[in-house]
Motif scaffolding. Structure first.
Motif, PDB file in Angstrom:
ATOM      1  N   LEU A   1      -2.921  -6.806  -0.751  1.00 56.74           N
ATOM      2  CA  LEU A   1      -3.552  -7.695   0.217  1.00 56.74           C
ATOM      3  C   LEU A   1      -4.290  -8.803  -0.529  1.00 56.74           C
ATOM      4  CD1 LEU A   1      -4.001  -8.163   3.219  1.00 56.74           C
ATOM      5  CD2 LEU A   1      -6.014  -6.703   3.110  1.00 56.74           C
TER       6      LEU A   1
ATOM      7  N   ILE B   1      -7.025  -7.255  -2.863  1.00 61.61           N
ATOM      8  CA  ILE B   1      -7.058  -5.796  -2.920  1.00 61.61           C
ATOM      9  C   ILE B   1      -5.810  -5.302  -3.644  1.00 61.61           C
ATOM     10  CG2 ILE B   1      -7.240  -3.657  -1.616  1.00 61.61           C
ATOM     11  CD1 ILE B   1      -9.611  -5.459  -1.167  1.00 61.61           C
TER      12      ILE B   1
ATOM     13  N   ILE C   1      -3.797  -1.648  -5.289  1.00 60.54           N
ATOM     14  CA  ILE C   1      -3.727  -0.191  -5.108  1.00 60.54           C
ATOM     15  C   ILE C   1      -3.199   0.457  -6.373  1.00 60.54           C
ATOM     16  CG2 ILE C   1      -1.419  -0.360  -4.073  1.00 60.54           C
ATOM     17  CD1 ILE C   1      -2.141   2.124  -2.417  1.00 60.54           C
TER      18      ILE C   1
ATOM     19  N   LEU D   1      -8.284   2.007  -4.333  1.00 56.58           N
ATOM     20  CA  LEU D   1      -8.274   0.574  -4.073  1.00 56.58           C
ATOM     21  C   LEU D   1      -9.269  -0.131  -4.986  1.00 56.58           C
ATOM     22  CD1 LEU D   1      -8.229   0.543  -0.164  1.00 56.58           C
ATOM     23  CD2 LEU D   1      -6.270   0.397  -1.722  1.00 56.58           C
TER      24      LEU D   1
ATOM     25  N   TYR E   1      -5.118  -1.758   8.201  1.00 55.97           N
ATOM     26  CA  TYR E   1      -3.879  -2.182   7.532  1.00 55.97           C
ATOM     27  C   TYR E   1      -3.696  -1.438   6.206  1.00 55.97           C
ATOM     28  CZ  TYR E   1      -0.746  -5.077   4.723  1.00 55.97           C
ATOM     29  OH  TYR E   1       0.265  -5.515   3.893  1.00 55.97           O
ATOM     30  N   LEU E   2      -4.775  -1.315   5.445  1.00 60.48           N
ATOM     31  CA  LEU E   2      -4.696  -0.636   4.143  1.00 60.48           C
ATOM     32  C   LEU E   2      -4.390   0.850   4.310  1.00 60.48           C
ATOM     33  CD1 LEU E   2      -7.705  -2.408   2.400  1.00 60.48           C
ATOM     34  CD2 LEU E   2      -5.291  -2.676   1.821  1.00 60.48           C
TER      35      LEU E   2
ATOM     36  N   GLU F   1      -0.730   1.111   4.706  1.00 61.01           N
ATOM     37  CA  GLU F   1      -0.062   0.908   3.421  1.00 61.01           C
ATOM     38  C   GLU F   1      -0.209   2.118   2.515  1.00 61.01           C
ATOM     39  OE1 GLU F   1       1.880  -1.829   2.488  1.00 61.01           O
ATOM     40  OE2 GLU F   1       1.685  -2.047   4.663  1.00 61.01           O
TER      41      GLU F   1
END
Length: 290
Positions: free
Chosen positions: A129, A154, A156, A193, A230-231, A234
């Motif tokens: 993101l 962001i 991951i 994250l 949203y995260l 994902e």
């Protein structure tokens, strides 16, 4: 400055409404202090390079100058490597955007000046993101409404469990995201994250480690919650992908073992061994008694 055991403190500041005058505060180790205002070229009792900074660079802002810091404290806390790491973390968004240039330097024992330039933090993992969002209806300082902005990056790293997303205000670090009320939850607190959230319209609280509750915060929080949702989606995809990959790897390993097993004719070998064991395990028949 007392904790640093400095002999003297010089606090020099200038705002954009003060005209040509510079505000000065001087203090010594006994807490005696003096406050006055002066023109930049009339500042006395300061090293020449500080005077030059004031006259050439200080159009607005603050210079803090400490004299004779304890040498042990200086060596322990003010190493260039530590300062570079600290500055990189504090100013990552504006360093990344090229909005500020910072130099950290010192004069060595040989009299030569060594200088270093901090860079923005580098985040491990895959970027999932990266965005810049406008926020309408922001209440401005003059009471009018306008548009604010949230910048975010962001990444991951599924293998990690100690990563943190940092919160910034106008490019300067405020706290880790889990230190902000309402945000100490998934996905922010799972440690996978990393990155930052940076706004230009919220109001800092007095300790400068969070934000005041006001109309602007009520605009910010739903957007951050939306990003969190949203995260989470994902992250589920990554977990599913990881589980599927693990299954596929295990399946490939088993297939490879099976191929080797067949090529080397180990099946016959093991079958023979089992037959021998089976035969050896049976009681011998006595044909003569029959």
């Amino acid at each position: 400055y007392l904790r640093l055991k400095a002999d003297r403190l010089h606090f020099i500041s200038k705002d954009d409404k003060g005209g040509d005058l510079v505000n000065l505060l001087k203090a010594d180790s006994s807490l005696n202090y003096w406050v006055n205002s002066a023109k930049p070229d009339q500042i006395n009792n300061l090293p020449q390079f500080v005077k030059e900074l004031v006259t050439s660079k200080l159009s607005r802002g603050t210079i803090v100058y400490l004299e004779d810091i304890d040498s042990n404290i200086m060596e322990k806390n003010f190493l260039p490597s530590k300062l570079i790491s600290l500055i990189s973390e504090i100013y990552t968004p504006i360093l990344k955007q090229g909005k500020i240039e910072i130099n950290i330097g010192y004069i060595g024992k040989n009299g030569k000046i060594k200088s270093y330039q901090p860079e923005s933090l580098k985040f491990d993992g895959e970027v999932i993101l990266e965005d810049s969002r406008e926020v309408k209806g922001v209440k401005l300082k003059d009471g009018k409404t306008g548009i604010g902005k949230i910048d975010l990056l962001i990444t991951i790293n599924p293998q990690s469990d100690n990563k943190k997303v940092k919160v910034y205000h106008k490019g300067i670090k405020v706290n880790n995201v889990t230190g902000i009320e309402f945000l100490d939850n998934e996905p922010w607190n799972i440690g996978k994250l990393e990155g930052y959230l940076d706004d230009d319209f919220l109001t800092l609280n007095l300790p400068r480690n969070s934000f005041e509750y006001n109309e602007n915060l009520n605009l910010w929080l739903p957007i951050i919650k939306e990003m969190g949702d949203y995260l989470n989606v994902e992250l589920k995809k990554y977990r599913s992908k990881r589980d599927r990959t693990s299954y596929e790897v295990a399946d490939k390993v088993m297939r490879a073992i099976d191929v080797i097993y067949r090529k080397l004719e180990l099946r016959k070998f093991f079958s023979k061994k089992r037959t021998e064991k089976s035969t050896n395990g049976k009681p011998e028949s006595n044909e003569e008694d029959e």
